[in-house]
Design a protein around this motif. Structure first.
Motif, PDB file in Angstrom:
ATOM      1  N   SER A 197      60.305  54.101  67.101  1.00  0.00           N
ATOM      2  CA  SER A 197      58.836  54.118  67.139  1.00  0.00           C
ATOM      3  C   SER A 197      58.363  55.027  68.259  1.00  0.00           C
ATOM      4  O   SER A 197      59.159  55.524  69.055  1.00  0.00           O
ATOM      5  CB  SER A 197      58.259  52.704  67.345  1.00  0.00           C
ATOM      6  OG  SER A 197      58.362  52.297  68.700  1.00  0.00           O
ATOM      7  N   GLU A 198      57.056  55.209  68.307  1.00  0.00           N
ATOM      8  CA  GLU A 198      56.456  55.951  69.414  1.00  0.00           C
ATOM      9  C   GLU A 198      56.662  55.136  70.699  1.00  0.00           C
ATOM     10  O   GLU A 198      56.799  53.912  70.639  1.00  0.00           O
ATOM     11  CB  GLU A 198      54.949  56.091  69.164  1.00  0.00           C
ATOM     12  CG  GLU A 198      54.592  56.975  67.989  1.00  0.00           C
ATOM     13  CD  GLU A 198      55.022  58.418  68.224  1.00  0.00           C
ATOM     14  OE1 GLU A 198      54.636  58.981  69.260  1.00  0.00           O
ATOM     15  OE2 GLU A 198      55.754  58.960  67.381  1.00  0.00           O
ATOM     16  N   ARG A 229      57.024  49.718  69.118  1.00  0.00           N
ATOM     17  CA  ARG A 229      55.574  49.667  69.303  1.00  0.00           C
ATOM     18  C   ARG A 229      54.990  48.755  68.216  1.00  0.00           C
ATOM     19  O   ARG A 229      55.041  49.077  67.028  1.00  0.00           O
ATOM     20  CB  ARG A 229      54.980  51.066  69.191  1.00  0.00           C
ATOM     21  CG  ARG A 229      53.520  51.076  69.516  1.00  0.00           C
ATOM     22  CD  ARG A 229      52.997  52.485  69.507  1.00  0.00           C
ATOM     23  NE  ARG A 229      51.662  52.490  70.047  1.00  0.00           N
ATOM     24  CZ  ARG A 229      50.876  53.549  70.087  1.00  0.00           C
ATOM     25  NH1 ARG A 229      51.311  54.693  69.648  1.00  0.00           N
ATOM     26  NH2 ARG A 229      49.688  53.453  70.580  1.00  0.00           N
ATOM     27  N   GLY A 230      54.533  47.587  68.598  1.00  0.00           N
ATOM     28  CA  GLY A 230      53.909  46.644  67.678  1.00  0.00           C
ATOM     29  C   GLY A 230      54.856  45.698  66.963  1.00  0.00           C
ATOM     30  O   GLY A 230      54.417  44.719  66.378  1.00  0.00           O
ATOM     31  N   VAL A 257      57.149  52.196  80.702  1.00  0.00           N
ATOM     32  CA  VAL A 257      57.122  52.824  79.371  1.00  0.00           C
ATOM     33  C   VAL A 257      58.403  52.443  78.630  1.00  0.00           C
ATOM     34  O   VAL A 257      59.505  52.543  79.174  1.00  0.00           O
ATOM     35  CB  VAL A 257      56.996  54.359  79.480  1.00  0.00           C
ATOM     36  CG1 VAL A 257      57.025  55.004  78.092  1.00  0.00           C
ATOM     37  CG2 VAL A 257      55.707  54.733  80.204  1.00  0.00           C
ATOM     38  N   ASN A 283      52.261  42.673  70.636  1.00  0.00           N
ATOM     39  CA  ASN A 283      53.486  42.737  69.826  1.00  0.00           C
ATOM     40  C   ASN A 283      53.607  41.581  68.831  1.00  0.00           C
ATOM     41  O   ASN A 283      53.206  40.452  69.134  1.00  0.00           O
ATOM     42  CB  ASN A 283      54.715  42.779  70.748  1.00  0.00           C
ATOM     43  CG  ASN A 283      55.976  43.076  69.969  1.00  0.00           C
ATOM     44  OD1 ASN A 283      56.608  42.192  69.408  1.00  0.00           O
ATOM     45  ND2 ASN A 283      56.342  44.354  69.908  1.00  0.00           N
ATOM     46  N   GLU A 337      51.028  46.813  76.905  1.00  0.00           N
ATOM     47  CA  GLU A 337      50.514  46.874  75.536  1.00  0.00           C
ATOM     48  C   GLU A 337      51.246  45.877  74.629  1.00  0.00           C
ATOM     49  O   GLU A 337      50.623  45.166  73.840  1.00  0.00           O
ATOM     50  CB  GLU A 337      50.693  48.298  74.998  1.00  0.00           C
ATOM     51  CG  GLU A 337      49.880  48.581  73.765  1.00  0.00           C
ATOM     52  CD  GLU A 337      50.017  50.032  73.300  1.00  0.00           C
ATOM     53  OE1 GLU A 337      50.157  50.940  74.146  1.00  0.00           O
ATOM     54  OE2 GLU A 337      49.995  50.249  72.085  1.00  0.00           O
ATOM     55  N   GLU A 338      52.563  45.815  74.754  1.00  0.00           N
ATOM     56  CA  GLU A 338      53.344  44.926  73.879  1.00  0.00           C
ATOM     57  C   GLU A 338      53.152  43.458  74.227  1.00  0.00           C
ATOM     58  O   GLU A 338      53.121  42.606  73.341  1.00  0.00           O
ATOM     59  CB  GLU A 338      54.826  45.312  73.908  1.00  0.00           C
ATOM     60  CG  GLU A 338      55.106  46.693  73.353  1.00  0.00           C
ATOM     61  CD  GLU A 338      54.373  46.983  72.046  1.00  0.00           C
ATOM     62  OE1 GLU A 338      54.457  46.165  71.116  1.00  0.00           O
ATOM     63  OE2 GLU A 338      53.699  48.032  71.963  1.00  0.00           O
ATOM     64  N   THR A 387      55.745  53.025  74.003  1.00  0.00           N
ATOM     65  CA  THR A 387      54.676  52.074  74.278  1.00  0.00           C
ATOM     66  C   THR A 387      54.856  51.588  75.717  1.00  0.00           C
ATOM     67  O   THR A 387      55.644  52.162  76.458  1.00  0.00           O
ATOM     68  CB  THR A 387      54.731  50.931  73.237  1.00  0.00           C
ATOM     69  OG1 THR A 387      53.645  50.032  73.478  1.00  0.00           O
ATOM     70  CG2 THR A 387      56.052  50.172  73.268  1.00  0.00           C
ATOM     71  N   THR A 388      54.099  50.584  76.120  1.00  0.00           N
ATOM     72  CA  THR A 388      54.270  50.047  77.467  1.00  0.00           C
ATOM     73  C   THR A 388      54.451  48.535  77.399  1.00  0.00           C
ATOM     74  O   THR A 388      54.092  47.899  76.406  1.00  0.00           O
ATOM     75  CB  THR A 388      53.035  50.321  78.355  1.00  0.00           C
ATOM     76  OG1 THR A 388      51.904  49.652  77.780  1.00  0.00           O
ATOM     77  CG2 THR A 388      52.757  51.808  78.495  1.00  0.00           C
TER      78      THR A 388
END
Ligand SMILES: [Zn+2]
Length: 211
Positions: free
Chosen positions: A194-195, A156-157, A188, A206, A201-202, A197-198
């Motif tokens: 990490s948590e 995530r990120g 997903v 990212n 989102e990335e 994410t999708t």
């Protein structure tokens, strides 16, 4: 159903269970440490684990795999490459952490392999090769459930390190952009550290876009 089971070793890591609700059978992904706790949970839940799936052969993802294989009698699946991470304590980094992890007799998979559950053939994961963090990195993807187990390829990120044996930033970038960002946006992503994410989102936020 996905069940996240964080394990605490020298490096904390997320082990995952991907379980078919109908048959209570399923797969265990990346058991990095704490074999006894993992085995106790499997017993408590009454699950049947058919295979242990490895996203890449670093010690913090495979540390408990040998003991669990022995206890359950199920195969370990991974993508073999010349670095031979599973059997080589130097490339799997266990040597540098005072351990010796040497896993032999691995069931090999590669791009487009499909891993189906014996108890329910429709319950399956597709292998997608995503080198860059290591040469043997793969992700396990379910289109039906819109999810993927991505190991250390993407977090995530952020993304996995590319400065360890077999790592390469350009290769990692190509894997993320061409193999992960091209999956449906709602997919997903379950990573090693990490948590969840999708993809959507990335693709937007990212760090790989700035590296
Ligand atoms: Zn790793």
């Amino acid at each position: 159903m996905v069940y996240t089971f964080p394990v605490y070793g020298l490096i904390d890591e997320n082990a995952y269970f991907y379980i078919d609700d109908k048959s209570s059978s399923g797969f265990l992904i990346d058991p990095g440490a704490e074999a006894d706790k993992i085995l106790a949970l499997i017993k408590e839940k009454g699950w049947k684990i058919e295979k242990i799936l490895i996203t890449h052969g670093h010690f913090d993802h495979i540390g408990a795999a040998g003991k669990i294989r022995e206890a359950l009698g199920c195969p370990i699946v991974s993508h073999p490459t010349p670095e031979d991470y599973m059997a080589n304590p130097y490339t799997n980094l266990s040597y540098y952490h005072g351990m010796t992890i040497e896993l032999e007799n691995i069931q090999p998979v590669s791009e487009c392999s499909v891993i189906s559950l014996e108890a329910n053939k429709e319950f399956c994961l597709k292998v997608i090769e995503t080198p860059g963090h290591t040469t043997d990195s793969i992700i396990y993807y379910s289109e039906k459930d819109a999810l993927a187990f991505v190991g250390d390829t993407i977090f995530r990120g952020s993304v996995g390190r590319w400065d360890l044996p077999g790592g390469n930033l350009e290769t990692l970038r190509r894997s993320i952009v061409k193999k992960i960002f091209t999956l449906p946006g709602e997919t997903v992503l379950y990573s090693g550290h990490s948590e969840p994410t999708t993809v959507e989102e990335e693709a937007e936020k990212n760090a790989i876009s700035f590296l």
